[in-house]
Design a protein around this motif. Sequence first.
Motif, PDB file in Angstrom:
ATOM      1  N   ALA A 145       0.878  -1.145  -0.092  1.00 26.19           N
ATOM      2  CA  ALA A 145      -0.062  -0.013  -0.093  1.00 26.19           C
ATOM      3  C   ALA A 145       1.041   1.049   0.065  1.00 26.19           C
ATOM      4  CB  ALA A 145      -1.016  -0.035   1.161  1.00 26.19           C
ATOM      5  N   MET A 146       2.164   1.236   0.833  1.00 26.59           N
ATOM      6  CA  MET A 146       2.926   2.352   0.821  1.00 26.59           C
ATOM      7  C   MET A 146       3.675   2.756  -0.639  1.00 26.59           C
ATOM      8  SD  MET A 146       3.767   4.090   3.625  1.00 26.59           S
ATOM      9  CE  MET A 146       5.503   4.401   3.589  1.00 26.59           C
ATOM     10  N   GLY A 147       3.753   1.478  -1.243  1.00 26.26           N
ATOM     11  CA  GLY A 147       4.174   1.728  -2.502  1.00 26.26           C
ATOM     12  C   GLY A 147       3.448   2.375  -3.335  1.00 26.26           C
ATOM     13  N   THR A 148       2.097   1.803  -3.561  1.00 26.17           N
ATOM     14  CA  THR A 148       0.912   2.494  -4.449  1.00 26.17           C
ATOM     15  C   THR A 148       0.993   4.042  -4.014  1.00 26.17           C
ATOM     16  OG1 THR A 148      -0.095   0.190  -4.512  1.00 26.17           O
ATOM     17  CG2 THR A 148      -1.071   2.424  -5.154  1.00 26.17           C
ATOM     18  N   LEU A 149       0.836   4.371  -2.915  1.00 29.42           N
ATOM     19  CA  LEU A 149       0.791   5.644  -2.227  1.00 29.42           C
ATOM     20  C   LEU A 149       1.829   6.426  -2.433  1.00 29.42           C
ATOM     21  CD1 LEU A 149      -0.834   7.743  -0.516  1.00 29.42           C
ATOM     22  CD2 LEU A 149       0.373   6.871   1.390  1.00 29.42           C
ATOM     23  N   GLY A 151       4.068   6.112  -5.024  1.00 26.86           N
ATOM     24  CA  GLY A 151       4.039   6.166  -6.648  1.00 26.86           C
ATOM     25  C   GLY A 151       2.878   7.427  -6.781  1.00 26.86           C
ATOM     26  N   GLY A 152       1.731   7.776  -6.281  1.00 24.86           N
ATOM     27  CA  GLY A 152       0.830   8.751  -6.442  1.00 24.86           C
ATOM     28  C   GLY A 152       1.441   9.824  -5.971  1.00 24.86           C
ATOM     29  N   ILE A 153       2.084  10.079  -4.762  1.00 23.52           N
ATOM     30  CA  ILE A 153       2.672  11.193  -4.137  1.00 23.52           C
ATOM     31  C   ILE A 153       3.707  11.714  -5.065  1.00 23.52           C
ATOM     32  CG2 ILE A 153       3.816  12.159  -2.193  1.00 23.52           C
ATOM     33  CD1 ILE A 153       2.282  10.262  -0.400  1.00 23.52           C
ATOM     34  N   ALA A 154       4.498  10.772  -5.342  1.00 25.90           N
ATOM     35  CA  ALA A 154       5.742  11.278  -6.384  1.00 25.90           C
ATOM     36  C   ALA A 154       5.231  11.872  -7.408  1.00 25.90           C
ATOM     37  CB  ALA A 154       6.425   9.762  -6.589  1.00 25.90           C
ATOM     38  N   HIS A 155       4.167  11.429  -8.193  1.00 28.73           N
ATOM     39  CA  HIS A 155       3.606  11.811  -9.420  1.00 28.73           C
ATOM     40  C   HIS A 155       3.157  13.269  -9.114  1.00 28.73           C
ATOM     41  CE1 HIS A 155       1.785  12.415 -13.320  1.00 28.73           C
ATOM     42  NE2 HIS A 155       0.314  12.558 -12.595  1.00 28.73           N
ATOM     43  N   SER A 239      13.314   8.395  -5.647  1.00 30.13           N
ATOM     44  CA  SER A 239      13.263   7.567  -4.658  1.00 30.13           C
ATOM     45  C   SER A 239      12.084   6.639  -4.564  1.00 30.13           C
ATOM     46  CB  SER A 239      14.061   7.881  -3.392  1.00 30.13           C
ATOM     47  OG  SER A 239      15.322   8.007  -3.390  1.00 30.13           O
ATOM     48  N   MET A 240      10.980   7.550  -4.402  1.00 30.32           N
ATOM     49  CA  MET A 240       9.587   6.959  -4.089  1.00 30.32           C
ATOM     50  C   MET A 240       9.095   6.324  -5.380  1.00 30.32           C
ATOM     51  SD  MET A 240       7.863  10.130  -2.017  1.00 30.32           S
ATOM     52  CE  MET A 240       6.675   9.475  -1.791  1.00 30.32           C
ATOM     53  N   LYS A 241       9.558   6.953  -6.459  1.00 27.37           N
ATOM     54  CA  LYS A 241       8.982   6.205  -7.465  1.00 27.37           C
ATOM     55  C   LYS A 241       9.811   4.915  -7.772  1.00 27.37           C
ATOM     56  CE  LYS A 241       7.767  10.151 -10.679  1.00 27.37           C
ATOM     57  NZ  LYS A 241       8.213  10.662 -12.082  1.00 27.37           N
ATOM     58  N   LEU A 242      11.021   4.786  -7.474  1.00 32.59           N
ATOM     59  CA  LEU A 242      11.717   3.545  -7.684  1.00 32.59           C
ATOM     60  C   LEU A 242      11.062   2.376  -6.521  1.00 32.59           C
ATOM     61  CD1 LEU A 242      15.400   4.655  -8.015  1.00 32.59           C
ATOM     62  CD2 LEU A 242      13.937   3.507  -9.479  1.00 32.59           C
ATOM     63  N   PHE A 243      10.771   3.036  -5.569  1.00 28.60           N
ATOM     64  CA  PHE A 243      10.025   2.287  -4.451  1.00 28.60           C
ATOM     65  C   PHE A 243       8.770   1.496  -5.049  1.00 28.60           C
ATOM     66  CE2 PHE A 243       7.417   1.365  -0.894  1.00 28.60           C
ATOM     67  CZ  PHE A 243       8.195   0.736  -0.170  1.00 28.60           C
ATOM     68  N   ALA A 244       7.895   2.367  -5.569  1.00 28.60           N
ATOM     69  CA  ALA A 244       6.642   1.959  -6.097  1.00 28.60           C
ATOM     70  C   ALA A 244       6.875   1.233  -7.235  1.00 28.60           C
ATOM     71  CB  ALA A 244       5.971   3.112  -6.401  1.00 28.60           C
ATOM     72  N   HIS A 245       7.942   1.605  -8.044  1.00 32.98           N
ATOM     73  CA  HIS A 245       8.069   0.625  -9.363  1.00 32.98           C
ATOM     74  C   HIS A 245       9.467   0.162  -9.391  1.00 32.98           C
ATOM     75  CE1 HIS A 245       4.125   1.942 -10.566  1.00 32.98           C
ATOM     76  NE2 HIS A 245       4.233   3.294 -10.095  1.00 32.98           N
TER      77      HIS A 245
END
Length: 252
Positions: A145-149, A151-155, A239-245
């Motif tokens: 869930a953190m990964g999905t979140l 990705g959204g926050i990073a965008h 970094s958040m993007k890489l975490f999400a994807h």
Amino acid sequence: FITDISERKEFEKNQAKLAEAVHQTDDLIMITDIRGAIEYVNPSFESITGYRFGEVVSKNPRILKSNKQTKEYYQNMWETLTKGKVFSGRIVNCRKDGSEYTAQITISPIKNKYGEMINYVGVQKDITQEIALEQSLRQSQKLEAMGTLAGGIAHEINTPAQFVSSNLDFVLESLTDLKEFLEACINYHKQDDKSENTESSKLLSLYEDNDIDYLLEEIPMALEQSRDGVKQVSKIVRSMKLFAHPGGENPE
């Protein structure tokens, strides 16, 4: 005299099977009398708790007590059992070495042919590992869930961060020209004798009163620090993007 004991032999054989099943099961089995004194424990009791049968016979099961349950928990348990009902629940017990384990327990009254309660039989299943797996699964779900979140926050953060970064670059570049212009104006009024010129006097007064030299020195530094901060935010976003994807930043 000849007596047919076939039925009795069959009963004894079934009793022996039942006793062997209780003896070999992986679950902890404990039988107590009506007052709670232990009369029997199976080998799994010894392997799970560390207590030998000789150490617990005639003792109360409270030797396993970990003090993790409330008084109300035990009151509810005994109220249920004294009514002749089955009690089920989850409990944290303490082994002989002091370590704890979590068990799913079921305690049932044993009645004689007259319906009188004569014993209690307790079955405990050690679910410590199952709980650890459940917690691990929940943690994995949280991370997903953190990964999905993330990705959204990073965008959402990335676009305004780029705007701010571009604007700071523009202001820093423009400030160099403005600084040069302001300094030329001030030098012009300082070099010429314009003491009788009221506008020139006001300009020099404003220049000194507002400490323009200080501002021209500090504003670029503040903008540089702000730009560094935005770069750090952009780095965190990547970094958040890489975490999400997970994957490389560059296409291959």
